[in-house]
Design a protein around this motif. Sequence first.
Motif, PDB file in Angstrom:
ATOM      1  N   LEU A 161       3.236 -12.511  -3.485  1.00 11.18           N
ATOM      2  CA  LEU A 161       2.422 -11.705  -4.603  1.00 11.18           C
ATOM      3  C   LEU A 161       2.944 -10.408  -4.881  1.00 11.18           C
ATOM      4  O   LEU A 161       3.122 -10.323  -5.757  1.00 11.18           O
ATOM      5  CB  LEU A 161       0.908 -11.644  -3.988  1.00 11.18           C
ATOM      6  N   VAL A 162       3.457  -9.852  -3.869  1.00 15.23           N
ATOM      7  CA  VAL A 162       4.005  -8.394  -4.019  1.00 15.23           C
ATOM      8  C   VAL A 162       5.193  -8.363  -4.641  1.00 15.23           C
ATOM      9  O   VAL A 162       5.559  -7.479  -5.482  1.00 15.23           O
ATOM     10  CB  VAL A 162       4.225  -7.877  -2.333  1.00 15.23           C
ATOM     11  N   GLU A 163       5.930  -9.442  -4.657  1.00 19.13           N
ATOM     12  CA  GLU A 163       7.325  -9.688  -5.351  1.00 19.13           C
ATOM     13  C   GLU A 163       6.793  -9.617  -6.879  1.00 19.13           C
ATOM     14  O   GLU A 163       7.798  -9.181  -7.724  1.00 19.13           O
ATOM     15  CB  GLU A 163       8.219 -10.828  -4.957  1.00 19.13           C
ATOM     16  N   PHE A 164       5.921 -10.016  -7.393  1.00 15.48           N
ATOM     17  CA  PHE A 164       5.565 -10.238  -8.917  1.00 15.48           C
ATOM     18  C   PHE A 164       5.016  -8.949  -9.229  1.00 15.48           C
ATOM     19  O   PHE A 164       4.881  -8.702 -10.579  1.00 15.48           O
ATOM     20  CB  PHE A 164       4.621 -11.258  -8.840  1.00 15.48           C
ATOM     21  N   VAL A 165       4.788  -7.970  -8.487  1.00 15.63           N
ATOM     22  CA  VAL A 165       4.136  -6.464  -8.960  1.00 15.63           C
ATOM     23  C   VAL A 165       5.171  -5.872  -9.361  1.00 15.63           C
ATOM     24  O   VAL A 165       6.427  -5.335  -8.825  1.00 15.63           O
ATOM     25  CB  VAL A 165       3.455  -6.090  -8.015  1.00 15.63           C
ATOM     26  N   ALA A 166       5.058  -5.199 -10.711  1.00 20.07           N
ATOM     27  CA  ALA A 166       6.185  -4.242 -11.151  1.00 20.07           C
ATOM     28  C   ALA A 166       6.102  -2.918 -10.476  1.00 20.07           C
ATOM     29  O   ALA A 166       5.050  -2.648  -9.917  1.00 20.07           O
ATOM     30  CB  ALA A 166       5.887  -4.168 -12.642  1.00 20.07           C
ATOM     31  N   ASP A 223       4.787   0.645 -10.391  1.00 23.13           N
ATOM     32  CA  ASP A 223       3.640   1.332 -10.626  1.00 23.13           C
ATOM     33  C   ASP A 223       2.601   0.112 -11.104  1.00 23.13           C
ATOM     34  O   ASP A 223       1.875   0.525 -11.812  1.00 23.13           O
ATOM     35  CB  ASP A 223       3.982   2.371 -11.686  1.00 23.13           C
ATOM     36  N   GLY A 224       2.854  -1.097 -10.779  1.00 18.09           N
ATOM     37  CA  GLY A 224       1.805  -2.022 -10.957  1.00 18.09           C
ATOM     38  C   GLY A 224       0.709  -2.179  -9.849  1.00 18.09           C
ATOM     39  O   GLY A 224       0.608  -1.450  -8.976  1.00 18.09           O
ATOM     40  N   ARG A 225      -0.311  -2.883 -10.138  1.00 16.07           N
ATOM     41  CA  ARG A 225      -1.467  -3.170  -9.263  1.00 16.07           C
ATOM     42  C   ARG A 225      -1.689  -4.390  -9.043  1.00 16.07           C
ATOM     43  O   ARG A 225      -1.294  -5.475  -9.780  1.00 16.07           O
ATOM     44  CB  ARG A 225      -2.785  -2.545  -9.996  1.00 16.07           C
ATOM     45  N   LEU A 226      -2.017  -4.656  -7.698  1.00 17.48           N
ATOM     46  CA  LEU A 226      -2.436  -5.761  -6.949  1.00 17.48           C
ATOM     47  C   LEU A 226      -3.553  -5.961  -6.714  1.00 17.48           C
ATOM     48  O   LEU A 226      -4.218  -5.045  -5.997  1.00 17.48           O
ATOM     49  CB  LEU A 226      -1.518  -5.961  -5.831  1.00 17.48           C
ATOM     50  N   LEU A 227      -4.531  -6.986  -7.048  1.00 16.47           N
ATOM     51  CA  LEU A 227      -5.929  -7.247  -6.833  1.00 16.47           C
ATOM     52  C   LEU A 227      -6.038  -8.302  -5.971  1.00 16.47           C
ATOM     53  O   LEU A 227      -5.678  -9.341  -6.504  1.00 16.47           O
ATOM     54  CB  LEU A 227      -6.732  -7.144  -8.291  1.00 16.47           C
ATOM     55  N   ASP A 254       2.919  -1.625   4.559  1.00 12.98           N
ATOM     56  CA  ASP A 254       4.300  -1.928   4.898  1.00 12.98           C
ATOM     57  C   ASP A 254       5.318  -2.128   3.772  1.00 12.98           C
ATOM     58  O   ASP A 254       6.383  -2.026   3.778  1.00 12.98           O
ATOM     59  CB  ASP A 254       4.437  -3.208   6.024  1.00 12.98           C
ATOM     60  N   SER A 255       4.671  -2.675   2.891  1.00  8.33           N
ATOM     61  CA  SER A 255       5.385  -3.134   1.492  1.00  8.33           C
ATOM     62  C   SER A 255       5.661  -2.014   0.789  1.00  8.33           C
ATOM     63  O   SER A 255       6.117  -2.199  -0.347  1.00  8.33           O
ATOM     64  CB  SER A 255       4.776  -4.298   0.808  1.00  8.33           C
ATOM     65  N   GLY A 256       4.907  -0.938   0.949  1.00  8.36           N
ATOM     66  CA  GLY A 256       5.114   0.315   0.252  1.00  8.36           C
ATOM     67  C   GLY A 256       4.187   0.811  -0.749  1.00  8.36           C
ATOM     68  O   GLY A 256       3.801   1.337  -1.535  1.00  8.36           O
ATOM     69  N   PHE A 257       2.853  -0.199  -0.656  1.00  2.33           N
ATOM     70  CA  PHE A 257       1.685  -0.152  -1.324  1.00  2.33           C
ATOM     71  C   PHE A 257       0.595   0.882  -0.738  1.00  2.33           C
ATOM     72  O   PHE A 257       0.690   0.935   0.214  1.00  2.33           O
ATOM     73  CB  PHE A 257       0.975  -1.389  -1.677  1.00  2.33           C
ATOM     74  N   ARG A 258      -0.162   1.378  -1.773  1.00  9.22           N
ATOM     75  CA  ARG A 258      -1.106   2.351  -1.290  1.00  9.22           C
ATOM     76  C   ARG A 258      -2.782   1.608  -1.659  1.00  9.22           C
ATOM     77  O   ARG A 258      -2.719   1.235  -2.626  1.00  9.22           O
ATOM     78  CB  ARG A 258      -1.042   3.332  -1.961  1.00  9.22           C
TER      79      ARG A 258
END
Length: 211
Positions: free
Chosen positions: A82-87, A89-93, A141-145
């Motif tokens: 899922l993370v791979e598909f996020v651009a 500055d994109g958002r993951l819900l 760990d993947s760099g998301f906040r």
Amino acid sequence: IELLERLAAQHSDVDVVVRGWKDADSLAHDTGHLPNVRIHCGDAGRLPTTARYDLVVAMAGVEAIMTPDGVALDAQALLDRLVEFVADDGRLLVALENPFGLDRIVSAQTRLERDASSDWPRPGRGFGGPSLRDVEARLVDSGFRVTERMCLFPSRTDPAIAFIPAALEDPASAAELADLLGFVVAQAMSERPTVIDPFATVEAAVLDRAR
């Protein structure tokens, strides 16, 4: 459909992945008037590997992006996909299953039915999906906040109410919310049995405690 219409109005391209052919066919019919919405049947592997999105939504949970005929991946690998598909500055819900949620406890399925269901392939794990703690740690760990946590009622896949936990801190707001939740949950659960097979709830408690 209303959600897809709103997304289509705000984004140039909207890709929707569903696992069942019946759902895919129905959505394709209902979104025929939305030229920038594409419906895919299968798992996340149906999307181009180079695809990047400003917003990635997984309302059915991390485990729902895998199908029985796809590549067997554990919860962490599924989240990484899922993370791979996020651009940038994109958002993951991501919506996670609450093992003690009302939609789980008040359920018509027994443990044997759930374990035998091809809808819930979880290689390397027992009954139940990844915990909130597991998912947040992996995202960091993947760099998301992690910017927000929300509660969805009556279920994560068909929510009528969404609120942040802080809403419960104010007594007046909590009382008003309790009344509203009672009404929404009563409507959603009115035709369900009152108790689930207890083995599923006990197993969920043990798994959650062991994490």
